[in-house]
Design a protein around this motif. Structure first.
Motif, short mmCIF file in Angstrom:
data_model
loop_
_atom_site.label_atom_id
_atom_site.label_comp_id
_atom_site.label_asym_id
_atom_site.label_seq_id
_atom_site.Cartn_x
_atom_site.Cartn_y
_atom_site.Cartn_z
N PHE A 1 0.83 -1.19 0.00
CA PHE A 1 0.00 0.00 0.00
C PHE A 1 0.87 1.24 0.00
O PHE A 1 2.06 1.19 0.32
N ILE A 2 0.24 2.35 -0.36
CA ILE A 2 0.90 3.65 -0.29
C ILE A 2 0.21 4.47 0.79
O ILE A 2 -1.01 4.69 0.74
N LEU A 3 0.98 4.89 1.78
CA LEU A 3 0.45 5.79 2.82
C LEU A 3 0.56 7.22 2.29
O LEU A 3 1.67 7.73 2.11
N THR A 4 -0.57 7.83 2.02
CA THR A 4 -0.55 9.17 1.42
C THR A 4 -0.10 10.23 2.40
O THR A 4 0.40 11.28 2.01
N GLY A 5 -0.27 9.98 3.70
CA GLY A 5 0.24 10.90 4.72
C GLY A 5 -0.42 12.25 4.71
O GLY A 5 -1.63 12.37 4.51
N PHE A 6 0.40 13.30 4.89
CA PHE A 6 -0.14 14.65 5.07
C PHE A 6 -0.15 15.46 3.79
O PHE A 6 -1.10 16.17 3.49
N HIS B 1 -4.03 7.94 5.00
CA HIS B 1 -3.64 8.13 6.40
C HIS B 1 -2.13 8.11 6.48
O HIS B 1 -1.45 7.81 5.49
N PHE B 2 -1.57 8.41 7.67
CA PHE B 2 -0.11 8.34 7.84
C PHE B 2 0.32 7.05 8.52
O PHE B 2 1.51 6.82 8.71
N ILE C 1 -7.20 12.13 10.63
CA ILE C 1 -5.77 12.42 10.67
C ILE C 1 -5.42 13.40 11.79
O ILE C 1 -4.52 13.12 12.59
N PRO C 2 -6.12 14.54 11.93
CA PRO C 2 -5.81 15.42 13.08
C PRO C 2 -6.01 14.74 14.43
O PRO C 2 -5.19 14.91 15.34
N VAL C 3 -7.09 13.96 14.57
CA VAL C 3 -7.34 13.27 15.84
C VAL C 3 -6.27 12.20 16.07
O VAL C 3 -5.80 12.01 17.20
N ALA C 4 -5.88 11.49 15.00
CA ALA C 4 -4.86 10.44 15.13
C ALA C 4 -3.51 11.04 15.54
O ALA C 4 -2.77 10.43 16.32
N ILE C 5 -3.18 12.22 15.02
CA ILE C 5 -1.96 12.91 15.46
C ILE C 5 -2.03 13.16 16.96
O ILE C 5 -1.04 13.03 17.68
#
Length: 313
Positions: free
Chosen positions: A12-17, A175-176, A271-275
């Protein structure tokens, strides 16, 4: 065509931020510094509790295990995230994904039970101080800590085991890190059972542990309000303040992601909550529990003084 898609989606590719190279380099520096502080702060707290005999009490044993789980959570997520900031592809294999989520889930679930055990410990210390050493024996402390780790491991094994019923057509994870809901969206098989089991088990863990925390704090506050001494009230409140703050932040972020009904736009908020729960909480916890804790500060002073005297000799 289906078989080809299934066989291709083992990576998979993690698209991140972001895709912007300059911003990626800045984020790498920021999160690398955060990672170092998390590891030094949490593992330093574990080492301090281990080295200082006066901290070998149930409260600090639970705290040491909590710090260890925060380190585990950060180690599961952050190194791959940092690698993806400086790599061009952001690739992660299916088995790396499973391992990443296993350790993340293990750490977060264990944290839930440890925070509940800490709430019970504070309840006994404040509501039944004369019976504290009897009710919070070393044996019970070990049992609660071991039970927390077993529950965390069991939950992780169940969730990762359920992944083996899925096959994946898509390859971009929005996601990251390999969280379950973004991964479910790539499944060729209907992930309804997986999502249902994740919500049911997460909901059960959170409901059970939050209930223990709320009941404990109900009796704690009731006991504090009955105290006649202002000094006694202040001391009791300061004892619980750091734990209650940590509990509120931790449970609030997990409830937001894993228990609330799906809205179809999870990636916009996850993503913000996961950070928050993978970076901010592990970063803050050592400071929350240490800066206003006289016993921890005095333990640090004693160890520094002892080491300084050994060096001078």
């Amino acid at each position: 065509m289906t078989e080809e898609n299934h066989s291709m989606a083992t990576e998979f590719i993690l698209t991140g931020f972001t895709d912007e190279p300059e911003l990626k380099h800045l984020l790498f520096v920021v999160f690398f510094v955060i990672y170092l502080v998390i590891m030094v702060g949490n593992l330093g707290l574990v080492a301090l509790i281990y080295m200082e005999r006066r901290l070998h009490t149930p409260m600090y044993i639970f705290l040491g295990n909590l710090a260890l789980m925060d380190s585990c959570c950060s180690c599961a997520v952050t190194p791959k995230m940092l690698e993806n900031f400086i790599s061009k592809d952001g690739m992660i294999s299916l088995y790396e994904c499973m391992a990443q989520f296993y350790f993340f889930c293990f750490a977060e679930t264990t944290d839930c039970f440890l925070l509940a055990a800490m709430a019970y410990d504070r309840y006994v210390a404040i509501c039944s101080p004369l019976q504290y050493h009897t009710r919070m024996s070393k044996k019970l402390c070990v049992q609660l800590t071991t039970g927390a780790h077993i529950a965390g491991n069991l939950h992780s094994v169940i969730q990762v085991g359920l992944l083996f019923r899925l096959t994946f057509c898509g390859y971009q994870i929005s996601h990251f890190f390999c969280d379950m809901f973004p991964l479910y969206k790539l499944s060729c098989v209907d992930p309804y059972i997986n999502a249902l089991m994740l919500r049911l088990f997460s909901g059960a863990v959170l409901s059970f542990t939050i209930t223990i925390v709320l009941i404990s704090y109900f009796y704690i506050l009731f006991t504090i309000f009955k105290m006649k001494s202002k000094e006694g009230k202040g001391k009791a409140l300061s004892t619980c303040a750091s734990h209650f703050l940590s509990v509120s932040i931790f449970y609030g972020s997990l409830l937001f992601v894993y228990v609330q009904p799906s809205s179809g736009k999870e990636e916009d908020k996850d993503i913000p909550v996961a950070i928050f729960y993978t970076q901010v909480i592990p970063l803050l916890n050592p400071f929350i529990y240490s800066l206003r804790n006289k016993e921890v500060i005095n333990a640090v002073k004693r160890i520094v003084k002892k080491k300084s005297q050994n060096i001078l000799k």
